[in-house]
Design a protein around this motif. Structure first.
Motif, PDB file in Angstrom:
ATOM      1  N   PRO A 137       0.837  -1.195   0.000  1.00 47.75           N
ATOM      2  CA  PRO A 137       0.000   0.000   0.000  1.00 47.75           C
ATOM      3  C   PRO A 137       0.874   1.247   0.000  1.00 47.75           C
ATOM      4  CG  PRO A 137       0.177  -0.840   2.214  1.00 47.75           C
ATOM      5  CD  PRO A 137       1.014  -1.751   1.352  1.00 47.75           C
ATOM      6  N   SER A 138       0.492   2.245  -0.781  1.00 49.29           N
ATOM      7  CA  SER A 138       1.233   3.497  -0.775  1.00 49.29           C
ATOM      8  C   SER A 138       0.942   4.250   0.515  1.00 49.29           C
ATOM      9  CB  SER A 138       0.839   4.361  -1.974  1.00 49.29           C
ATOM     10  OG  SER A 138       1.376   5.663  -1.838  1.00 49.29           O
ATOM     11  N   PHE A 139       1.991   4.665   1.200  1.00 51.29           N
ATOM     12  CA  PHE A 139       1.815   5.405   2.448  1.00 51.29           C
ATOM     13  C   PHE A 139       1.050   6.704   2.214  1.00 51.29           C
ATOM     14  CE2 PHE A 139       3.124   8.501   5.642  1.00 51.29           C
ATOM     15  CZ  PHE A 139       2.924   7.793   6.814  1.00 51.29           C
ATOM     16  N   ALA A 140       1.159   7.272   1.008  1.00 47.66           N
ATOM     17  CA  ALA A 140       0.531   8.558   0.715  1.00 47.66           C
ATOM     18  C   ALA A 140      -0.952   8.443   0.417  1.00 47.66           C
ATOM     19  CB  ALA A 140       1.231   9.218  -0.474  1.00 47.66           C
ATOM     20  N   SER A 141      -1.474   7.226   0.306  1.00 50.84           N
ATOM     21  CA  SER A 141      -2.843   7.046  -0.170  1.00 50.84           C
ATOM     22  C   SER A 141      -3.877   7.347   0.910  1.00 50.84           C
ATOM     23  CB  SER A 141      -3.046   5.605  -0.659  1.00 50.84           C
ATOM     24  OG  SER A 141      -3.113   4.716   0.433  1.00 50.84           O
ATOM     25  N   VAL A 142      -5.136   7.346   0.489  1.00 48.43           N
ATOM     26  CA  VAL A 142      -6.245   7.638   1.393  1.00 48.43           C
ATOM     27  C   VAL A 142      -6.294   6.653   2.559  1.00 48.43           C
ATOM     28  CG1 VAL A 142      -7.872   6.268   0.016  1.00 48.43           C
ATOM     29  CG2 VAL A 142      -8.747   8.067   1.517  1.00 48.43           C
ATOM     30  N   THR A 143      -5.882   5.399   2.317  1.00 45.38           N
ATOM     31  CA  THR A 143      -5.908   4.394   3.380  1.00 45.38           C
ATOM     32  C   THR A 143      -4.632   4.380   4.204  1.00 45.38           C
ATOM     33  OG1 THR A 143      -5.091   2.702   1.855  1.00 45.38           O
ATOM     34  CG2 THR A 143      -7.468   2.897   2.100  1.00 45.38           C
ATOM     35  N   GLY A 144      -3.615   5.105   3.709  1.00 43.73           N
ATOM     36  CA  GLY A 144      -2.435   5.334   4.517  1.00 43.73           C
ATOM     37  C   GLY A 144      -1.547   4.146   4.791  1.00 43.73           C
ATOM     38  N   PRO A 145      -1.092   3.995   6.033  1.00 46.22           N
ATOM     39  CA  PRO A 145       0.043   3.128   6.352  1.00 46.22           C
ATOM     40  C   PRO A 145      -0.307   1.674   6.651  1.00 46.22           C
ATOM     41  CG  PRO A 145      -0.592   4.344   8.288  1.00 46.22           C
ATOM     42  CD  PRO A 145      -1.529   4.775   7.198  1.00 46.22           C
ATOM     43  N   HIS A 146      -1.127   1.052   5.809  1.00 50.81           N
ATOM     44  CA  HIS A 146      -1.419  -0.372   5.948  1.00 50.81           C
ATOM     45  C   HIS A 146      -2.027  -0.718   7.309  1.00 50.81           C
ATOM     46  CE1 HIS A 146      -0.058  -4.800   5.157  1.00 50.81           C
ATOM     47  NE2 HIS A 146      -1.344  -4.628   5.055  1.00 50.81           N
ATOM     48  N   LEU A 147      -2.801   0.161   7.854  1.00 49.13           N
ATOM     49  CA  LEU A 147      -3.515  -0.126   9.097  1.00 49.13           C
ATOM     50  C   LEU A 147      -5.016   0.069   8.890  1.00 49.13           C
ATOM     51  CD1 LEU A 147      -1.165   1.663  11.670  1.00 49.13           C
ATOM     52  CD2 LEU A 147      -1.235  -0.756  11.077  1.00 49.13           C
ATOM     53  N   TRP A 148      -5.448   0.095   7.623  1.00 48.73           N
ATOM     54  CA  TRP A 148      -6.847   0.382   7.321  1.00 48.73           C
ATOM     55  C   TRP A 148      -7.782  -0.680   7.891  1.00 48.73           C
ATOM     56  CZ3 TRP A 148      -8.932   4.753   5.847  1.00 48.73           C
ATOM     57  CH2 TRP A 148     -10.222   4.786   5.315  1.00 48.73           C
ATOM     58  N   HIS A 149      -7.296  -1.909   8.025  1.00 42.33           N
ATOM     59  CA  HIS A 149      -8.143  -2.964   8.588  1.00 42.33           C
ATOM     60  C   HIS A 149      -8.359  -2.757  10.080  1.00 42.33           C
ATOM     61  CE1 HIS A 149      -4.073  -4.192   9.418  1.00 42.33           C
ATOM     62  NE2 HIS A 149      -4.455  -5.220  10.146  1.00 42.33           N
ATOM     63  N   LEU A 150      -7.597  -1.833  10.671  1.00 39.54           N
ATOM     64  CA  LEU A 150      -7.741  -1.543  12.096  1.00 39.54           C
ATOM     65  C   LEU A 150      -8.240  -0.117  12.350  1.00 39.54           C
ATOM     66  CD1 LEU A 150      -4.406  -3.119  13.398  1.00 39.54           C
ATOM     67  CD2 LEU A 150      -6.698  -4.087  13.623  1.00 39.54           C
ATOM     68  N   VAL A 151      -7.832   0.811  11.498  1.00 41.54           N
ATOM     69  CA  VAL A 151      -8.160   2.227  11.721  1.00 41.54           C
ATOM     70  C   VAL A 151      -8.681   2.844  10.425  1.00 41.54           C
ATOM     71  CG1 VAL A 151      -7.320   4.476  12.487  1.00 41.54           C
ATOM     72  CG2 VAL A 151      -6.354   2.383  13.473  1.00 41.54           C
ATOM     73  N   ASN A 152      -9.961   3.201  10.402  1.00 42.68           N
ATOM     74  CA  ASN A 152     -10.570   3.829   9.229  1.00 42.68           C
ATOM     75  C   ASN A 152     -10.645   5.338   9.412  1.00 42.68           C
ATOM     76  OD1 ASN A 152     -12.452   0.976   9.083  1.00 42.68           O
ATOM     77  ND2 ASN A 152     -11.452   1.707   7.253  1.00 42.68           N
ATOM     78  N   ILE A 153      -9.577   6.023   9.102  1.00 41.55           N
ATOM     79  CA  ILE A 153      -9.571   7.485   9.105  1.00 41.55           C
ATOM     80  C   ILE A 153      -8.878   7.916   7.820  1.00 41.55           C
ATOM     81  CG2 ILE A 153      -8.887   9.591  10.291  1.00 41.55           C
ATOM     82  CD1 ILE A 153      -8.701   7.993  12.864  1.00 41.55           C
ATOM     83  N   PRO A 154      -9.630   8.337   6.802  1.00 39.10           N
ATOM     84  CA  PRO A 154      -9.007   8.725   5.531  1.00 39.10           C
ATOM     85  C   PRO A 154      -7.905   9.767   5.729  1.00 39.10           C
ATOM     86  CG  PRO A 154     -11.393   8.617   5.300  1.00 39.10           C
ATOM     87  CD  PRO A 154     -11.090   8.464   6.769  1.00 39.10           C
ATOM     88  N   PHE A 155      -6.724   9.469   5.164  1.00 41.04           N
ATOM     89  CA  PHE A 155      -5.549  10.329   5.274  1.00 41.04           C
ATOM     90  C   PHE A 155      -5.198  10.628   6.737  1.00 41.04           C
ATOM     91  CE2 PHE A 155      -7.164  11.506   0.999  1.00 41.04           C
ATOM     92  CZ  PHE A 155      -6.082  11.063   0.260  1.00 41.04           C
ATOM     93  N   GLY A 156      -5.488   9.663   7.614  1.00 44.29           N
ATOM     94  CA  GLY A 156      -5.199   9.842   9.036  1.00 44.29           C
ATOM     95  C   GLY A 156      -3.731  10.018   9.330  1.00 44.29           C
ATOM     96  N   GLN A 157      -2.864   9.465   8.475  1.00 44.77           N
ATOM     97  CA  GLN A 157      -1.423   9.598   8.672  1.00 44.77           C
ATOM     98  C   GLN A 157      -0.979  11.042   8.545  1.00 44.77           C
ATOM     99  OE1 GLN A 157      -2.971   8.504   6.049  1.00 44.77           O
ATOM    100  NE2 GLN A 157      -1.745   8.420   4.185  1.00 44.77           N
ATOM    101  N   TYR A 158      -1.755  11.867   7.845  1.00 46.12           N
ATOM    102  CA  TYR A 158      -1.445  13.285   7.702  1.00 46.12           C
ATOM    103  C   TYR A 158      -2.270  14.145   8.655  1.00 46.12           C
ATOM    104  CZ  TYR A 158       0.805  11.766   3.379  1.00 46.12           C
ATOM    105  OH  TYR A 158       1.599  11.135   2.466  1.00 46.12           O
ATOM    106  N   LEU A 159      -3.553  13.800   8.793  1.00 46.14           N
ATOM    107  CA  LEU A 159      -4.432  14.619   9.625  1.00 46.14           C
ATOM    108  C   LEU A 159      -4.073  14.540  11.102  1.00 46.14           C
ATOM    109  CD1 LEU A 159      -7.860  13.768   7.930  1.00 46.14           C
ATOM    110  CD2 LEU A 159      -6.500  15.858   7.673  1.00 46.14           C
ATOM    111  N   LEU A 160      -3.677  13.344  11.562  1.00 44.77           N
ATOM    112  CA  LEU A 160      -3.382  13.141  12.976  1.00 44.77           C
ATOM    113  C   LEU A 160      -1.957  12.691  13.230  1.00 44.77           C
ATOM    114  CD1 LEU A 160      -6.736  11.359  13.862  1.00 44.77           C
ATOM    115  CD2 LEU A 160      -6.029  13.617  14.660  1.00 44.77           C
ATOM    116  N   GLY A 161      -1.299  12.182  12.205  1.00 47.91           N
ATOM    117  CA  GLY A 161       0.066  11.698  12.368  1.00 47.91           C
ATOM    118  C   GLY A 161       0.109  10.187  12.514  1.00 47.91           C
ATOM    119  N   LEU A 162       1.203   9.594  12.059  1.00 49.55           N
ATOM    120  CA  LEU A 162       1.332   8.138  12.071  1.00 49.55           C
ATOM    121  C   LEU A 162       1.304   7.578  13.487  1.00 49.55           C
ATOM    122  CD1 LEU A 162       1.759   5.459  10.669  1.00 49.55           C
ATOM    123  CD2 LEU A 162       4.204   5.969  10.536  1.00 49.55           C
TER     124      LEU A 162
END
Length: 282
Positions: free
Chosen positions: A156-181
């Motif tokens: 998975p691309s880290f830059a994508s809407v689903t972010g850092p391969h934790l989408w199966h646990l955390v559903n926050i679109p672009f959460g890696q940018y909005l809240l931080g990894l």
């Protein structure tokens, strides 16, 4: 201790991890699901699925063994599965116990410990984003491939809407940018503990690989070239955008690449790695 941002991420997380350990977390169910998904992936990415017939194959990050079974089902004559997690390897060995063509063992994808040019095909699904050094990992993949051998790699691309391969646990679109990894990690840990699962960090993305950085890293691995790459998006509005090179990092949540081992530079060597490999990796 959970930080303020971690608490916010947990509050915003609208995915509730399945609590029934007998179903969602059952390792055999996980292995069968992976077997089906990888079988579909092989059919969609390989120009000819018959290229796996009688091949020697390697599954890096094999988990519970689903990919090993999928490769065997596709016609591979021998399959080696490697994973860092001993408990997953134990499950995989149970599944392949009666098949002498399949072997699974604990191992590190950056130090596979086999001779150069040992495999016709390497499978690496959703593992590249976890390794400490993607470049060293890909150099090792190139080393163990035979001339004209192929590697199928997904991440998975880290830059994508689903972010850092934790989408199966955390559903926050672009959460890696909005809240931080770190906040997304904390929310993932909360979700795991709430489901009664161990939070051992093996799911944690150690690097932040994107499509752009993947291409840049591959340029430093001259033994591998891209034969085919597709960017997939599970979100209908994002699908057309995932085909555009300038923004596919943001729109696509799964990168699927078929790499080819260049013929001319393949050298034979010892299990510890060739001189060529050591020089390139330095």
């Amino acid at each position: 201790m959970t930080s303020l941002r971690g608490s916010v991420a947990s509050a915003l997380n609208f995915r509730r991890v399945q609590l029934d350990a007998r179903d969602f977390w059952d390792p055999r169910r996980v292995a069968e699901a992976r077997r089906r998904s990888i079988a579909a992936l092989l059919r969609s990415l390989l120009p000819d699925i018959n290229t796996l017939r009688d091949a020697s194959a390697l599954d890096l990050g094999c988990g519970e063994g689903g990919g090993v079974l999928a490769l065997r089902d596709a016609g591979a004559k021998s399959v080696l599965g490697i994973d860092l997690a001993a408990d997953r390897i134990a499950v995989a060995n149970e599944l392949v116990a009666n098949d002498l063509s399949c072997t699974c063992r604990v191992g590190d994808g950056e130090r596979i410990g086999v001779a150069d040019a040992s495999f016709d095909f390497v499978l690496c699904c959703e593992i590249l984003e976890h390794v400490r050094c993607p470049r060293s990992f890909l150099i090792e993949v190139a080393r163990v491939l035979r001339p004209d051998g192929a590697a199928l790699i997904t991440f998975p691309s880290f830059a994508s809407v689903t972010g850092p391969h934790l989408w199966h646990l955390v559903n926050i679109p672009f959460g890696q940018y909005l809240l931080g990894l770190d906040a997304v990690r904390e929310a993932a840990a909360v979700a795991l503990r709430g489901a009664g699962q161990a939070c051992d960090g093996t799911w944690d993305p150690l690097n932040r690989i994107t499509i752009r950085s993947f291409r840049r890293i591959l340029a430093q691995v001259p033994d591998l070239s891209i034969q085919l790459m597709r960017v997939h998006s599970r979100f209908l509005p994002m699908k057309p955008l995932s085909r555009l090179p300038m923004i596919n990092d943001l729109a696509g949540d799964s990168v699927r690449a078929l790499l080819r081992r260049r013929r001319a530079s393949c050298l034979q060597g010892s299990p510890g790695g060739s001189t060529h490999h050591r020089r390139t990796a330095s």
